[in-house]
Every structure is written in structure tokens, then in C-alpha cells.
Design a protein around this motif. Sequence first.
Motif, PDB file in Angstrom:
ATOM      1  N   LEU A  80     -27.263  12.835   0.779  1.00  0.00           N
ATOM      2  CA  LEU A  80     -27.083  14.316   0.165  1.00  0.00           C
ATOM      3  C   LEU A  80     -27.823  14.375  -1.342  1.00  0.00           C
ATOM      4  CD1 LEU A  80     -25.215  16.260   1.231  1.00  0.00           C
ATOM      5  CD2 LEU A  80     -23.666  15.881  -0.618  1.00  0.00           C
ATOM      6  N   THR A  81     -28.626  15.401  -1.704  1.00  0.00           N
ATOM      7  CA  THR A  81     -29.167  15.734  -2.776  1.00  0.00           C
ATOM      8  C   THR A  81     -28.472  16.900  -3.370  1.00  0.00           C
ATOM      9  OG1 THR A  81     -31.339  14.857  -1.681  1.00  0.00           O
ATOM     10  CG2 THR A  81     -31.420  16.097  -3.850  1.00  0.00           C
ATOM     11  N   ILE A  82     -27.815  16.819  -4.520  1.00  0.00           N
ATOM     12  CA  ILE A  82     -27.622  17.837  -5.388  1.00  0.00           C
ATOM     13  C   ILE A  82     -28.110  18.058  -6.722  1.00  0.00           C
ATOM     14  CG2 ILE A  82     -25.243  18.264  -6.517  1.00  0.00           C
ATOM     15  CD1 ILE A  82     -23.700  16.612  -4.721  1.00  0.00           C
ATOM     16  N   GLY A  83     -28.534  19.418  -6.828  1.00  0.00           N
ATOM     17  CA  GLY A  83     -29.357  19.940  -7.697  1.00  0.00           C
ATOM     18  C   GLY A  83     -28.542  20.363  -8.983  1.00  0.00           C
ATOM     19  N   ILE A  84     -28.498  19.987 -10.103  1.00  0.00           N
ATOM     20  CA  ILE A  84     -27.661  20.396 -11.182  1.00  0.00           C
ATOM     21  C   ILE A  84     -28.349  20.705 -12.200  1.00  0.00           C
ATOM     22  CG2 ILE A  84     -25.789  19.403 -12.672  1.00  0.00           C
ATOM     23  CD1 ILE A  84     -25.394  17.105 -10.493  1.00  0.00           C
ATOM     24  N   ARG A  85     -27.990  21.927 -12.714  1.00  0.00           N
ATOM     25  CA  ARG A  85     -28.506  22.622 -14.119  1.00  0.00           C
ATOM     26  C   ARG A  85     -27.533  22.151 -15.333  1.00  0.00           C
ATOM     27  NH1 ARG A  85     -28.101  27.497 -14.246  1.00  0.00           N
ATOM     28  NH2 ARG A  85     -27.116  28.117 -12.094  1.00  0.00           N
ATOM     29  N   GLY A  86     -28.419  21.162 -16.065  1.00  0.00           N
ATOM     30  CA  GLY A  86     -27.530  20.688 -17.184  1.00  0.00           C
ATOM     31  C   GLY A  86     -27.464  21.581 -18.514  1.00  0.00           C
ATOM     32  N   LEU A  87     -27.049  21.161 -19.604  1.00  0.00           N
ATOM     33  CA  LEU A  87     -27.331  21.925 -20.871  1.00  0.00           C
ATOM     34  C   LEU A  87     -28.566  22.289 -21.264  1.00  0.00           C
ATOM     35  CD1 LEU A  87     -24.003  20.807 -22.397  1.00  0.00           C
ATOM     36  CD2 LEU A  87     -24.260  22.827 -21.074  1.00  0.00           C
ATOM     37  N   PHE A 140     -26.358   5.580  -5.286  1.00  0.00           N
ATOM     38  CA  PHE A 140     -26.421   6.841  -5.933  1.00  0.00           C
ATOM     39  C   PHE A 140     -27.210   6.712  -7.245  1.00  0.00           C
ATOM     40  CE2 PHE A 140     -22.458   5.268  -7.766  1.00  0.00           C
ATOM     41  CZ  PHE A 140     -22.686   6.016  -9.157  1.00  0.00           C
ATOM     42  N   THR A 141     -27.961   7.709  -7.786  1.00  0.00           N
ATOM     43  CA  THR A 141     -28.829   7.761  -8.963  1.00  0.00           C
ATOM     44  C   THR A 141     -29.224   9.094  -9.250  1.00  0.00           C
ATOM     45  OG1 THR A 141     -30.372   6.789 -10.238  1.00  0.00           O
ATOM     46  CG2 THR A 141     -31.067   7.157  -7.862  1.00  0.00           C
ATOM     47  N   LEU A 142     -29.877   9.426 -10.519  1.00  0.00           N
ATOM     48  CA  LEU A 142     -30.782  10.623 -10.509  1.00  0.00           C
ATOM     49  C   LEU A 142     -32.176  10.146 -10.126  1.00  0.00           C
ATOM     50  CD1 LEU A 142     -29.615  11.681 -14.096  1.00  0.00           C
ATOM     51  CD2 LEU A 142     -28.699  12.414 -12.088  1.00  0.00           C
ATOM     52  N   THR A 143     -32.962  11.175  -9.374  1.00  0.00           N
ATOM     53  CA  THR A 143     -34.129  10.934  -8.904  1.00  0.00           C
ATOM     54  C   THR A 143     -35.204  12.036  -9.098  1.00  0.00           C
ATOM     55  OG1 THR A 143     -35.172  10.366  -6.703  1.00  0.00           O
ATOM     56  CG2 THR A 143     -33.363  12.026  -6.604  1.00  0.00           C
ATOM     57  N   SER A 200     -31.366  20.328 -19.433  1.00  0.00           N
ATOM     58  CA  SER A 200     -32.470  20.229 -18.349  1.00  0.00           C
ATOM     59  C   SER A 200     -31.787  20.247 -17.058  1.00  0.00           C
ATOM     60  CB  SER A 200     -33.178  18.959 -18.560  1.00  0.00           C
ATOM     61  OG  SER A 200     -32.677  17.882 -18.689  1.00  0.00           O
ATOM     62  N   SER A 201     -32.561  20.179 -15.947  1.00  0.00           N
ATOM     63  CA  SER A 201     -31.839  20.025 -14.542  1.00  0.00           C
ATOM     64  C   SER A 201     -32.089  18.584 -14.169  1.00  0.00           C
ATOM     65  CB  SER A 201     -32.596  21.049 -13.966  1.00  0.00           C
ATOM     66  OG  SER A 201     -32.574  22.301 -14.276  1.00  0.00           O
ATOM     67  N   PHE A 202     -31.512  18.234 -13.013  1.00  0.00           N
ATOM     68  CA  PHE A 202     -31.432  16.980 -12.681  1.00  0.00           C
ATOM     69  C   PHE A 202     -30.991  17.146 -11.104  1.00  0.00           C
ATOM     70  CE2 PHE A 202     -29.593  16.665 -16.851  1.00  0.00           C
ATOM     71  CZ  PHE A 202     -30.370  15.799 -17.369  1.00  0.00           C
ATOM     72  N   SER A 203     -31.498  15.788 -10.355  1.00  0.00           N
ATOM     73  CA  SER A 203     -31.362  15.948  -9.018  1.00  0.00           C
ATOM     74  C   SER A 203     -30.357  14.706  -8.446  1.00  0.00           C
ATOM     75  CB  SER A 203     -32.694  15.900  -8.187  1.00  0.00           C
ATOM     76  OG  SER A 203     -32.404  15.843  -6.938  1.00  0.00           O
ATOM     77  N   LEU A 204     -29.173  14.824  -8.288  1.00  0.00           N
ATOM     78  CA  LEU A 204     -28.257  13.561  -8.193  1.00  0.00           C
ATOM     79  C   LEU A 204     -28.641  13.183  -6.486  1.00  0.00           C
ATOM     80  CD1 LEU A 204     -26.219  11.698  -8.849  1.00  0.00           C
ATOM     81  CD2 LEU A 204     -24.341  13.242  -8.271  1.00  0.00           C
ATOM     82  N   PHE A 205     -28.845  12.053  -6.220  1.00  0.00           N
ATOM     83  CA  PHE A 205     -29.088  11.670  -4.791  1.00  0.00           C
ATOM     84  C   PHE A 205     -28.012  10.591  -4.388  1.00  0.00           C
ATOM     85  CE2 PHE A 205     -31.062   8.781  -1.697  1.00  0.00           C
ATOM     86  CZ  PHE A 205     -31.379   9.626  -0.540  1.00  0.00           C
ATOM     87  N   LEU A 206     -27.391  10.828  -3.275  1.00  0.00           N
ATOM     88  CA  LEU A 206     -26.174  10.119  -3.079  1.00  0.00           C
ATOM     89  C   LEU A 206     -26.561   9.655  -1.410  1.00  0.00           C
ATOM     90  CD1 LEU A 206     -23.401  12.609  -3.734  1.00  0.00           C
ATOM     91  CD2 LEU A 206     -24.162  10.936  -4.951  1.00  0.00           C
ATOM     92  N   SER A 207     -26.552   8.314  -1.300  1.00  0.00           N
ATOM     93  CA  SER A 207     -26.941   7.612  -0.059  1.00  0.00           C
ATOM     94  C   SER A 207     -25.658   6.870   0.338  1.00  0.00           C
ATOM     95  CB  SER A 207     -28.043   6.650  -0.029  1.00  0.00           C
ATOM     96  OG  SER A 207     -28.171   6.068   1.225  1.00  0.00           O
ATOM     97  N   VAL A 208     -25.165   7.173   1.455  1.00  0.00           N
ATOM     98  CA  VAL A 208     -24.302   6.034   2.115  1.00  0.00           C
ATOM     99  C   VAL A 208     -24.611   5.426   3.421  1.00  0.00           C
ATOM    100  CG1 VAL A 208     -22.132   7.315   0.893  1.00  0.00           C
ATOM    101  CG2 VAL A 208     -22.879   8.253   3.187  1.00  0.00           C
ATOM    102  N   ASP A 209     -25.899   5.290   3.506  1.00  0.00           N
ATOM    103  CA  ASP A 209     -26.487   4.465   4.644  1.00  0.00           C
ATOM    104  C   ASP A 209     -25.821   3.116   4.476  1.00  0.00           C
ATOM    105  OD1 ASP A 209     -28.529   2.329   5.558  1.00  0.00           O
ATOM    106  OD2 ASP A 209     -29.325   4.030   6.240  1.00  0.00           O
ATOM    107  N   ALA A 210     -25.298   2.712   5.860  1.00  0.00           N
ATOM    108  CA  ALA A 210     -24.491   1.278   5.800  1.00  0.00           C
ATOM    109  C   ALA A 210     -25.401   0.230   5.379  1.00  0.00           C
ATOM    110  CB  ALA A 210     -24.329   1.028   7.321  1.00  0.00           C
ATOM    111  N   SER A 211     -26.603   0.034   5.202  1.00  0.00           N
ATOM    112  CA  SER A 211     -27.521  -0.988   4.695  1.00  0.00           C
ATOM    113  C   SER A 211     -28.126  -0.487   3.445  1.00  0.00           C
ATOM    114  CB  SER A 211     -28.513  -1.573   5.592  1.00  0.00           C
ATOM    115  OG  SER A 211     -29.451  -0.247   5.997  1.00  0.00           O
TER     116      SER A 211
END
Length: 583
Positions: free
Chosen positions: A35-42, A59-62, A44-55
Motif C-alpha cells: 500500500l502507498t499512502i500519499g500524505i500532505r504534511g504541514l 514500511f518507510t517513507l519513499t 511538505s508531502s510524503f509517500s508512506l510505503f507499507l509492504s506486508v510481503d511474507a519475505s
Amino acid sequence: MAFDGLMIHQLCDELKPLLVGGRIDKIFQPERDELTIGIRGLKSSFSLFLSVDASMPYFTLTSSKKENPQEPPMFCMLMRKHLTGGRIQSMTQIGFERVVVIEIESKNEFGDLELKKLIIEIMGKHSNLILTREDYTIIDSIKRITPEMSRVRTILPGLKYAFLPTEKIDFEIASSEVVETLINQAPDEKLQKVFYEHIQGFSPMISKWLCQRLNVDPSITLNQLTTNDHEQLIMLFDELKAPSPQENKGFVYLDSQVQSKIVYFKPDIDKLLTLKSFATLYSAVDAFYSRSNRAHKMHQRTLSLKKNLAQRIERYTTKLAKQTLELEDAENADELRIIGELITANIYMISKGMSRIGVLDYYVDPPVMRTIELDVRLEPSENAQVFFKKYAKLKKAIIELKRQIAETHEQVVYLENVLTMLTNSEDSKIVDEIREELITQGYVKGRVSKKRPKTSKPSFSTFVSTEGYEILVGKSSLQNDYLTTKLASNKDMWLHTKDIPGSHVIIRTNGQTPDEQVLYEAALIAAYYSKAKNSSNVPVDYTLVKNVSKPSGSKPGMVIYIANKTLFVTPDYDVILKLSKKN
């Protein structure tokens, strides 16, 4: 590589000031477990990347952008419905466990504000993303867990979410209490296991680091530690809890082949590896995982195609070996002619019914006696004709075998090139293009997609040398053909790994002569986009495009060239990345 609770703790401390208060404006689901979540901060904007792949869960900002499906999956649509426009209220790690809860306030279908919780579980094959209401009623999850799948916990819409129980020591308590509790619980357990088996957030890697810092044998038991060891252990625990004091917060560890092996918030995890520092932990995590994640996902997507190609290559290689042996036998056909002539020369000595005859072989110097086996059913002249006919048949076979060997060899070279392109590909569009190419060539069953217009031009990988020369790289056999035979001019420079499958590389010279630095950088790129990308001292041939030609009727990407010179280079991903960023 351990994405453990300690690193999640440091990562959350970095992300909270950036994300809390931000508003969610975009949500994408590039893969079924991402999942990639675009977030508009105070600010600047950020892209939070979430991976729940088994291997590869993390998660991190990307800063990386992944290709998204044309039709968003159902979970993505549900996330958009509940979270788009919502404001992040908090980001909390549950103790030092690998569970993070992000609270988001958003409007429901009636326009009323509601608190939703996005729960991130980083637990290997049990990793998951779960969206719940404020009271932890599950709205949905990216992976639904039925009672048949797990006896421990069911995760389905409408059920109450429950955190997994743990008996491990809470690392949030005072470090002295952690040490005291640990000694009471497991005095006779070995150090190499006791830390990660009994304390929240610990991994085998950090347990090994603790033993190194204590300067003790990992195989000793906990009760063998001295009072000084206990005091030092308390200090080390405090060090792990506290924010990183150094200017750089994240570190990627590289091996001798410049391959990323570890990412962590400590700069002294493995002194045998080369350290690369980052200003933030999230940027180090992004640098480490984004490349590995792309390669991993592409490997999953291309696995069946690679298996098909590998099987065909093995089949054609075996066929080539058999054809080569047949050719070697056929090239001994002169022996049959000699036997026929010896029978003819001594025909007066032979009569029907003889099984063998001893004759003087005058084809060797000095002549020697040899025995020739005969067919008792045939006349002497018929025996001679048997050998002459076999000789004539094998002479014809030599011509046919040479043609077949050339054809089979071309098949092997072509398929190895395609397999290399597939292995190096990081773009799903190129994978689709390669699959369609294989369907067209008859190697894979299927239908060619009609969506892509036939007149569309290929999109090459483009780099710019330090001196400003444009460098183009083909990403498939068809692209290699187009790049070398249609796009490049005769005065451009052409590069390819010597006798190694790989991409065609073109330096756009604009009529000028590129110097050694430009050739070296282009050779690095050619070596990286080849089967030898992880090797050292890779030979790369280069010559002017006018010296490269495509044989009539040859497979896509197959060319011959003359007047070439050779460079030896060792691929360096960081150098190539810098050249691509100039683009």
C-alpha cells in the motif's frame, strides 16, 4: 536482515513529527500485499510505503514510484473510501513489538468525523495491514485470516481485532529491571538466544551485537556474566532505547560486491561490511528495500516465464551437445570411404560368405595390415558399396548438421539473452513486452495483447555521462534491435558485453569522439545490464554502429560486429544510479 522492534521504534520516532497532523490525499495498492499512502504534511508531502510481503515486510517513507494497476483492488477502494481526506492523529508502536497503530480521523458517509485505526503488523509470513474502527472492530484487512488458516487468531470484517499475547519482557521498563527480570527468568540459557527469545523487539542480529559489545562468548549462559557485565548491559540497553546521537541516523551495510546486506540504526553492527550512511533512518530503509523489493516482486512475477526459458535453454543445450557429437562422428566419414576402397582393391581375394578379410592398408605410412568386417550375405562388390553409401550419407549429414548446430546455437544465445533481460527487468511493461515477443517467436503459448499500438516507440533506459553524452540501453531483444539498427546513427558508439548475454548500449556521439571516461561509464552500464552484473572485470566490446550488422533472418537482438576493442570493468550500482539521476 532484521526489521525488528528496535528499528521500528527508531523509525516511528522519525516518522511521527512528519506524519502526525498530515492529511491523506492519495492511496494506491501497487501489489496485492503493498500500500502507498500519499500524505500532505504541514510543510511538505510524503509517500508512506507499507509492504506486508511474507519475505520482505517493512514500511518507510519513499521517494520511489511504483506502477499501479489500471483497476484498483477492492482493498484499495475500501481504504480510499474510509481514509481519503482523513487527518493522522497519532502513530504508536505497541511496546517494542513489531506492531504499529496509526490513528486517522476522517468523515464517514454522513459527514461525521470518525476515528479509524490502521494497524501495521510486521511479522514475517503473518504480516498484515488491518483497518479497524475506534473500538477495534475490523473493517477489513489486506490479508483475511479465516479459522481454517489460523487457530490463534481470525481476522475478518466485523470481528474484534486482538493483539497477539506475549510473555516477553517489556523493553519499555527501566533497563536495570530488564536485566534483573532476564536473569530471574532464564539464568541458564545461552546469550546467543536469551536476548531475542525473552525481550520484546530483539532479533538474533542485535543479540549477536550485544555479545560483541560485551566482549563475551555467545555460548556462555546468562548467570556466567559478571557484575561489570550486568552494568555494561544496562548501558547498552539504554543506548538501544535512546534516539541515535550521531548526525547520520541510518546505515546500509554493503559486501565486497557492493550488494546491500543489512540496514539498521547502529553504525557498528558488522565491521566486516562496508558502511554507507544516511541522514535519516527512513531514507536508509528506502534505499535498502526499494531496490530489493522491485527485484523481489519482479522475480515473483517472472518466475514461471524464467522457468520456461531455463527449461528450453537446457533442452537446446542438450540438443546442441548431441548434434556436436554427431558431427564429430560424421567428420570421420573418410574412414568409411577408405574401407570401401580397400575392399575394392582386394576384391580378387574376397568371396561371398567371408566374415572378414585381412588387407594391407596403404593409406597409412608405413602400410600396416588391418582386418575388415564383412557381411557374409553380400557379394564382395556389395560389401564395398555398403561403406561407400554410408560415406555418401554422412557427407550430406555434415552439411545438414552444421546448419542445425548453427540454428540450435542461435536459439540458445537468443534465449539466454531474453532470460538475462527478464532477470534484469524492473518494469512490468518490459516483462509484458518480453512475454509477447516470446509468444510471437513461438516459445510461449498465449495471445499477443492488442492494447499496445504497434507504432509505439520503445522507451529505453536513458543515462547521461559526466561529460554530457546521452547513453541509451535496450531493455528487451526487440528494443535492442530498434536501438541499434534504426535509432542509432553510424557515428554513434555501440557497446555489449563480450560473449555474455546483455543489453545493447549506445553512446549518442553527435559526430564527436567520446573519451575514455565516457566509454568507461557506458561500459559500466553495459556490464550492469548483462548476465555478469554481479561479476568483476567484465569484458565489454565497443565499436562504431557502422561496424554492427544484423544477419538476415536472425532472431531479435542478434547482431554481428567487427573492428571492436574491449574494456574490462566492474559494475557499480551507485555510479550507474548517479548517471541515471542526471537524466
